[in-house]
Design an enzyme around this catalytic site. Structure first.
Site, PDB file in Angstrom:
ATOM      1  N   ASP A  41       0.863  -1.202   0.172  1.00  0.00           N
ATOM      2  CA  ASP A  41      -0.090  -0.071   0.005  1.00  0.00           C
ATOM      3  C   ASP A  41       0.777   1.237  -0.073  1.00  0.00           C
ATOM      4  O   ASP A  41       1.370   1.602   1.019  1.00  0.00           O
ATOM      5  CB  ASP A  41      -0.920  -0.044   1.138  1.00  0.00           C
ATOM      6  CG  ASP A  41      -1.984   1.178   1.057  1.00  0.00           C
ATOM      7  OD1 ASP A  41      -2.157   1.547   0.309  1.00  0.00           O
ATOM      8  OD2 ASP A  41      -2.753   1.525   2.270  1.00  0.00           O
ATOM      9  N   ASP A 220      -1.820   4.850  -6.385  1.00  0.00           N
ATOM     10  CA  ASP A 220      -1.945   3.821  -4.927  1.00  0.00           C
ATOM     11  C   ASP A 220      -1.973   2.500  -5.243  1.00  0.00           C
ATOM     12  O   ASP A 220      -3.051   2.115  -5.819  1.00  0.00           O
ATOM     13  CB  ASP A 220      -3.259   4.614  -4.170  1.00  0.00           C
ATOM     14  CG  ASP A 220      -3.664   3.745  -3.001  1.00  0.00           C
ATOM     15  OD1 ASP A 220      -2.911   3.090  -2.416  1.00  0.00           O
ATOM     16  OD2 ASP A 220      -4.794   3.882  -2.570  1.00  0.00           O
TER      17      ASP A 220
END
Length: 348
Positions: A41, A220
């Protein structure tokens, strides 16, 4: 701005795998290390474990005086902060600060998160030391001399290629993984996107249909879809003729509409990064993973849920990142993108 892709191969790499809606890495914690499946992440910066696999304490495990709590776009966790050895492939970090969850939600199928966003995202996550930041794994690999620069390269591969595997390159760009040079852009100055790996871009459909005017958003790895502001999403839906699928919540198109689908062009730093028609659809081999029909065609562009102009108007998730090698350069405060051999793949 364009730049040469760096000084050759990475210092070390760690394999990652597509689990349907996220990419995960096997990360060792402790000595000897226990392996945990953590979501990769770049949209957050706390590394933590404890959702499914129980945290196994060893001689290198030390509880701190801080509690930790983080809320995400689709989940949260809270627990105790520890320091411990963390192993990433052939690299080991001494005394990495990690969270150990006592409660969590929204992380089925993973043991926690490998947070590789900017370090300032960790500020306010500890208690009582709420002014402190927590160095990320990349920060500590660099400060401990394990890698030559605080750079992370990410390559995700579409599911039809090696079953959707990929890798994280710590310390340098892997020039063998890319076609041509890396194009770098500075972190956007627009808030709140500038708190993340945020960039400026515009999006067009086909040759001339404007979907999203130049604005700020983020890159992301922890998001599945390309999410765009509601007004842009409505323009994309109209351009493609897609309808909302009541089961999956994704846009759905017919085979005929797919055959007429045009490139979705991401205009970044003076360069264009197209998502081909095949890159815009959810991998059909994974339709069952999201409760969809095996023969349906779903699009990987979704509604961010807010109108453009809020300072974070898009999220380029793994749907985009499976087609481009991405670079996260902490020292130079920039994001890089490069074509790969999978940019034009028809594997979906």
């Amino acid at each position: 701005m364009a730049a040469k892709s760096g000084n050759g191969k990475r210092d070390a790499s760690l394999g990652v795998s597509n689990t349907g809606t996220t990419y995960t890495a096997s990360v060792g914690v402790g000595s000897p290390p226990t392996q945990y499946k953590l979501i990769v992440d770049t949209g957050s910066s706390n590394t933590w474990v404890g959702v499914n696999g129980v945290y196994v304490q060893t001689s290198t495990s030390h509880a701190t005086s801080d509690k930790v709590s983080v809320t995400y776009g689709s989940g949260s966790f809270s627990g105790q902060e520890y320091t411990d050895d963390v192993t990433l492939g052939s690299l080991t970090i001494k005394s990495q600060s990690i969270g150990v969850a006592s409660s969590s939600s929204g992380f089925d199928g993973a043991d926690g998160i490998l947070g590789i966003g900017p370090v300032d995202l960790t500020k306010g996550t500890l208690s009582p030391d709420d002014s402190a930041t927590i160095p990320t794994v990349v920060d500590n690999l660099y400060s401990q001399g394990s890698i030559q620069s605080s750079v992370l390269g990410v390559q995700f591969k579409p599911v039809g290629i090696l079953e959707g595997e990929g890798k994280l390159d710590f310390g340098a760009v892997d020039t063998e993984a890319i076609d041509g040079d890396v194009m770098y852009v500075p972190i956007t100055t627009t808030s709140p996107a500038n708190e993340f790996w945020g960039i400026d871009q515009s999006i067009t459909y086909g040759d001339s249909t404007s979907i999203l005017s130049s604005t700020a958003g983020i890159v992301d790895t922890g998001s599945t879809l390309v999410l765009i502001a509601t007004d842009a999403f409505e323009r994309y839906q109209q351009a493609t003729g897609a309808v909302t699928d009541n089961v999956t919540g994704l846009l759905r198109i017919t085979l005929g509409q797919y055959e007429n689908l045009k490139d979705l062009n991401f205009n970044i730093g003076g360069a264009t990064f197209p998502l081909t028609p095949n890159a815009q659809i959810f991998p059909r081999s994974l339709n069952a993973e999201i409760g969809g029909s095996t023969d349906a065609i779903y699009l990987m562009v979704g509604d961010l849920g807010s109108s453009s102009g809020d300072g974070l108007d898009f999220i380029n998730g793994y749907a985009f990142l499976e087609r481009y090698y991405s670079v996260y350069d902490t020292d130079n405060k920039r994001v890089g993108l490069a074509r790969t051999g999978h940019t034009d793949s028809k594997s979906n």
